[in-house]
Design an enzyme around this catalytic site. Structure first.
Site, PDB file in Angstrom:
ATOM      1  N   HIS A 162       0.848  -1.186   0.000  1.00 32.05           N
ATOM      2  CA  HIS A 162       0.000   0.000   0.000  1.00 32.05           C
ATOM      3  C   HIS A 162       0.891   1.246   0.000  1.00 32.05           C
ATOM      4  CE1 HIS A 162      -3.328  -2.471   2.209  1.00 32.05           C
ATOM      5  NE2 HIS A 162      -3.465  -2.562   0.900  1.00 32.05           N
ATOM      6  N   PHE A 205       4.218  -0.139   4.925  1.00 33.30           N
ATOM      7  CA  PHE A 205       4.752  -1.377   5.489  1.00 33.30           C
ATOM      8  C   PHE A 205       3.727  -2.511   5.496  1.00 33.30           C
ATOM      9  CE2 PHE A 205       6.736   2.059   8.355  1.00 33.30           C
ATOM     10  CZ  PHE A 205       7.635   2.454   7.376  1.00 33.30           C
ATOM     11  N   HIS A 206       3.033  -2.665   4.357  1.00 35.23           N
ATOM     12  CA  HIS A 206       2.021  -3.712   4.208  1.00 35.23           C
ATOM     13  C   HIS A 206       2.333  -4.657   3.057  1.00 35.23           C
ATOM     14  CE1 HIS A 206      -1.209  -0.854   6.168  1.00 35.23           C
ATOM     15  NE2 HIS A 206      -0.312  -1.294   7.032  1.00 35.23           N
ATOM     16  N   PRO A 207       3.547  -5.167   2.921  1.00 37.39           N
ATOM     17  CA  PRO A 207       3.854  -6.014   1.773  1.00 37.39           C
ATOM     18  C   PRO A 207       3.221  -7.403   1.887  1.00 37.39           C
ATOM     19  CG  PRO A 207       5.711  -6.014   3.269  1.00 37.39           C
ATOM     20  CD  PRO A 207       4.713  -5.028   3.823  1.00 37.39           C
TER      21      PRO A 207
END
Length: 534
Positions: free
Chosen positions: A287, A455-457
């Site tokens: 994101h 930090f949403h991988p």
């Protein structure tokens, strides 16, 4: 030898180890590359950014992003018990029901996963159609509720958006406070919630400071791992299965180091090919967020969090500014009409969160911005070296698809509209970082120059491509992946909640336990205790 080796004690690994060892006849070895989660900054919510680029962080960056002016983007990942759940912002938000349904994987529809979400939860609002009580994971309302966070929600409502007091309830759209994974004002990671109560079980072994280097595959079956503990080479073996829960960057790296990955890449690095698996490390999604920062003269931001009274409130009462998770408030919106669900998520923090959290705050400020949820761009994780201690090459490829940039620009317009509302007027006295104007050219230029990861991988070992619906690696027996890398798409939520539910379901898959009956009453009303809207 243990029945199961779980590699990675992050949000998913801790859940899986705890659930499997509920059976006293099953032995589990949980392996973590980092140390125990004893550092005080882990458990003090407002201090999470102080963990970045420390020994508890894998400290990754993207390679030069071709559509972000060739900038590199900071990607922190937890290297500690609890994984990234020990250093994240603690907001607890599942994906939209459409996300899970659109995966198209048997057993993974929203109604089938909702019982697992409830099973994991101990929600302080009480039990309902959407929430559980009595589970290991404490989910609570934020105890900080900074006036700036309340003003942001009020500004969004003044701008015409609905209020929403539960993003995990019947509707995702709207603005409000995020619920958080905290207990008594302190972080409640899955290490705290699931693993710690299980540590005394004789059938659970937890090894810290062990970095796995390679999965041992014999005659097409995973039988163990080799790795290094400090300076000692070690080998661990599994009687039943090896489970990789290393996260979206490290799981595909470990697979490729073990000979499971794109054959051309492995051959060039001199790694013997066990299974030619071209999809390992592909489909990387995230994101991208475009934050803005406004400064003001009111001494109420996180810059004052270390004041003696705030410290006293936190240590003695478990409340106050130090319980802030950073992005306390936010919401979900749609960039245009006709969408089936939100494609933007907003985060608002009562402080100066500059440079991906690496900047040093200098003023009292509020930071907020939108993140693109339904990204069409995707990147990859590849090997830069056959040396298992070398960092992988990560390229997110943000805005490779121009439509993602269009959504980011729409998010900037919404954010600027909220900033103009009366509720936020006291807190936007000066522009610290924002677009030069609202022209399309300036908004696009600002997005390219200031986009960061939120930090949403996810999605580098996706179901249907790398693993099957039971999370078994295609082409290798006795090997599964249990972390957010198996998600076919990043979806519209914060992936930590999905990591937990993936592990809850995986535990039943490994135990051969039937899944809970799906709950098909998706439109049933909430029965939660009412929470006043701002």
């Amino acid at each position: 030898m243990h029945d199961y080796l779980i590699i990675g004690a992050g949000s998913a690994g801790c859940v899986l180890a705890a659930r499997l060892t509920e059976d006293p006849d099953v032995t589990v070895c949980l392996v973590e590359a980092g140390p125990a989660d004893t550092h005080p900054n882990i458990h003090t919510p407002a201090a999470f950014a102080r963990l970045f680029r420390t020994r508890l962080d894998w400290d990754y960056d993207t390679h030069d992003e071709p559509f972000l002016n060739r900038r590199r983007v900071f990607l922190p990942r937890g290297r500690v018990l609890g994984g990234s759940g020990s250093m994240n912002a603690m907001a607890y938000t599942r994906g939209n029901p459409l996300d899970y349904d659109e995966w198209g994987q048997p057993g993974w529809a929203y109604d089938e996963l909702l019982p697992y979400f409830r099973r994991s939860e101990d929600n302080e609002r009480g039990a309902s159609r959407y929430h559980g009580v009595g589970g290991p994971l404490s989910v609570s309302d934020n105890r900080s509720r900074n006036p700036m966070s309340q003003a942001f929600i009020a500004g969004a409502v003044q701008a015409g958006f609905p209020a929403n007091d539960d993003f995990n309830g019947p509707e995702q759209d709207g603005f409000g406070f995020y619920q958080v994974t905290q207990r008594d004002g302190r972080r409640c990671s899955t290490s705290t919630a699931f693993l710690r109560p299980a540590l005394d079980r004789p059938n659970l072994t937890v090894l810290t400071n062990v970095q796995a280097h390679r999965v041992l595959i014999e005659n097409g079956r995973a039988v163990g791992v080799t790795g290094q503990r400090l300076d000692e080479e070690i080998t661990l073996r599994a009687g039943r299965e090896v489970v990789l829960a290393c996260g979206v960057y490290n799981t595909p790296q470990l697979l490729m180091l073990s000979g499971v990955g794109p054959a051309d890449t492995l051959t060039k690095l001199g790694i013997p090919v066990v299974t030619d698996h071209p999809h390992v490390g592909r489909n990387l999604q995230d994101h991208p967020m475009v934050p803005m920062i406004f400064t003001h003269s009111h001494p109420i931001s996180l810059l004052a969090a270390g004041d003696p009274e705030n410290v006293r409130q936190f240590t003695e009462e478990g409340r106050g500014m130090l319980t802030s998770n950073g992005p306390e408030a936010g919401g979900f919106a749609r960039s245009r009409d006709g969408l089936p669900a939100p494609d933007l998520c907003f985060f608002a923090a009562p402080g100066m969160l500059a440079d991906s959290g690496l900047g040093t705050p200098t003023h009292h400020a509020i930071s907020f911005g939108g993140a693109v949820l339904t990204t069409r761009s995707s990147g990859s994780v590849t090997l830069a070296s056959a040396d298992p201690t070398a960092k992988p090459k990560i390229l997110h490829n943000y805005y490779a698809d121009e439509s993602d940039l269009d959504v980011a620009v729409a998010g900037l317009r919404i954010g600027l509209e909220i900033a103009r509302q009366p509720a936020l007027k006291p807190y936007v006295e000066e522009v610290y970082r924002a677009p030069d104007s609202e022209s399309d050219a300036d908004l696009r230029a600002y997005a390219r120059a200031d986009t960061q990861s939120i930090f949403h991988p996810t999605s580098t070992c996706a179901m249907g491509a790398v693993v099957d619906a039971d999370l078994r690696v295609l082409g290798v027996d006795g090997l599964r992946v249990v972390d957010v890398s198996v998600m076919p798409s990043v979806g519209r939520g914060i992936p930590n909640a999905s990591a937990i539910v993936i592990a809850e379901k995986a535990a039943d898959l490994l135990r051969g336990v039937p899944a809970p009956l799906p709950d098909n009453a998706a439109a049933a009303p909430l029965t939660d205790k009412a929470v006043p809207a701002v």
